[in-house]
Design an enzyme around this catalytic site. Structure first.
Site, PDB file in Angstrom:
ATOM      1  N   ASP A  83      29.775   6.569 -32.865  1.00  0.00           N
ATOM      2  CA  ASP A  83      30.365   7.269 -31.726  1.00  0.00           C
ATOM      3  C   ASP A  83      31.240   6.322 -30.918  1.00  0.00           C
ATOM      4  OD1 ASP A  83      30.963   8.971 -29.655  1.00  0.00           O
ATOM      5  OD2 ASP A  83      28.925   9.128 -28.888  1.00  0.00           O
ATOM      6  N   ASP A 123      38.509  10.575 -29.565  1.00  0.00           N
ATOM      7  CA  ASP A 123      37.056  10.592 -29.556  1.00  0.00           C
ATOM      8  C   ASP A 123      36.535  10.999 -30.931  1.00  0.00           C
ATOM      9  OD1 ASP A 123      34.436  10.529 -28.478  1.00  0.00           O
ATOM     10  OD2 ASP A 123      34.502  12.688 -28.138  1.00  0.00           O
TER      11      ASP A 123
END
Length: 461
Positions: free
Chosen positions: A148, A341
């Site tokens: 992430d 992202d």
């Protein structure tokens, strides 16, 4: 005459090859893609391995946690739960909004005071995430972690589970069986933002936007990334964890703060990492640390200033759909900016920008049968009975003159053959988010030390 004919045939074949899209089986023209409808729906039982992850000793395979390549998926014939994926994707976006609004209100870029998040970790959790396998401890214990770019602290579940642990596929890590495990003392600078201490040992806590959480000890341990062994890596050893982590053992944090893996390994990898997200759930990609193997065709855009120490801000200055340039002004993204992202699935754009993109896309797709939308996806088509479809290209112009043209697989989100949707959504009061559908098959390079993010086609092969 025959020699000339053969020569012309060779030239014609070369031209066809050069027009082949990034996605196998898709023909690309200047402003459109034509590809097989079947390529949108990967096999649910077979896995196609990318060779790139084996080309570098610091490169690991990336797989979609819900796909055929994932050992976390116990039922290989099960279909993706798109409703749940999209629901949790929206929860992540709302968490990003909440986190940033609190940071701005506080006049700082640190943890939100209400949750007292230690380690300045990003309090966001995605849905259709990608996982890698990391070795932790001595002897090495292989664990699947969600990677992430919006999080900093790496953590995994640890025995004993003093309160509760969610169900994970692999055995839970037992710190007492590792000769290289060490708790971080409260006197350490890395513990300065800790939630609390226990017997002079530093404790951490991370609360995610969907109410998932992890609590435990901040520790140091040996990590094995592919063939590289890294000693004294700070991570969270979670002994109280709850949430919908889909069987993964924890999170690998790739943000920009000091506790992220890129920051901790800066002397080894020069604070550079790259990845390629596979074209479908039946393929693999890679996550690579360091600059080895990075394509010479990478084009970089500066990381922009952004009110979060974890997020990678980018400047979007233009978007084109086919041969149409959208009417984007310097103020279109100025209020909330934009980020790239890895954990957000569907790209979010300011409502006005999205409305124009949708309008142009619909006009160019007018020959196809439309169908009702689902969840946040409002522009969908019925491709039943069609062998091929032709899509307009979509390209993003970013700061520094970099133009990023999406792969054909980065434009649509296929729910079923009768409901294939444009993989964008409009939303205000958040940063624009360049999501992971749009990143598919590209090599995304994060030169954190250089303050830039790069893009190149054909990153998985």
């Amino acid at each position: 005459m025959s020699i000339m004919k053969n020569f012309l045939n060779v030239i014609l074949l070369l031209c066809v090859c050069l027009s082949w899209c990034f996605t196998e089986g898709a023909e690309k023209k200047d402003d459109s893609y034509t590809f097989q409808v079947s390529s949108l729906f990967p096999s649910s039982s077979s896995c196609v391995l990318s060779s790139k992850a084996s080309n570098s000793k610091s490169s690991v395979r990336v797989v979609h946690m819900h796909g055929a390549c994932s050992h976390l998926r116990t039922n290989k014939d099960a279909r993706l739960d798109h409703e749940e994926i999209l629901r949790r994707d929206q929860a992540r976006v709302e968490s990003i909004r909440s986190k940033l609004s609190k940071n701005i209100a506080d006049g700082s870029v640190s943890m939100t005071k209400s949750t007292e998040l230690p380690a300045k970790d990003g309090s966001i959790l995605g849905s259709a995430n990608y996982i890698i396998t990391v070795g932790i401890g001595t002897p090495k214990h292989d664990l699947s972690l969600v990677f992430d770019t919006g999080s900093d602290l790496t953590w995994t579940q640890c025995q004993p589970c003093l309160k509760s642990c969610y169900s994970q596929t692999e055995p839970i890590f037992n710190a007492s069986s590792s000769s290289s495990y060490h708790n971080v003392p409260c006197s350490s600078q890395m513990c300065e933002n800790a939630a609390s201490c226990s017997d002079s040992k530093c404790l951490y806590e991370v609360l995610y936007g969907d109410n998932s959480f992890t609590q435990g000890f901040l520790a140091k341990e040996r990590f094995t990334l592919a063939n590289d062994v890294l000693d004294d890596v700070y991570f969270g050893c979670g002994e109280n964890n709850q949430g919908l982590f889909n069987g993964a053992a924890g999170i690998l944090g790739l943000g920009r703060d000091k506790l992220s893996i890129p920051s901790q390994t800066a002397t080894t990898y020069n604070n550079i990492f790259s990845y390629c997200l596979p074209s479908s759930e039946s393929n693999t990609g890679h996550l690579t640390f360091g600059s080895a193997g990075i394509s010479n065709s990478v084009k970089f855009t500066p990381v922009s200033s952004f009110p979060s120490p974890s997020s990678y801000g980018i400047d979007i200055v233009g978007i084109s759909v086919g041969d149409n340039e959208l009417e984007i002004t310097p103020t279109s993204f100025s209020r909330d900016g934009a980020i790239i992202d890895s954990g957000t699935v569907i790209t979010r754009l300011p409502t006005k920008v999205y409305a124009e993109l949708r309008s142009v896309f619909k006009e160019k797709m007018s020959s196809y049968k439309s169908t009702p939308g689902r969840s946040i996806l409002d522009t969908c088509y019925d491709f039943t009975g069609l062998d091929t479809v032709t899509l307009p290209t979509i390209a993003f112009s970013m700061g520094g003159g970099t133009v990023v043209e999406l792969d054909g697989m980065g434009i649509l989100y296929p729910l079923t053959q009768s409901q294939v949707c444009l993989a964008f959504a409009g939303e205000d009061d958040i940063p624009a988010i360049f999501g992971n559908v749009q990143q598919k098959t590209m090599e995304i390079v994060y030169d954190v030390a250089g303050g830039r993010v790069g893009f190149a086609p054909n990153g998985c092969s």
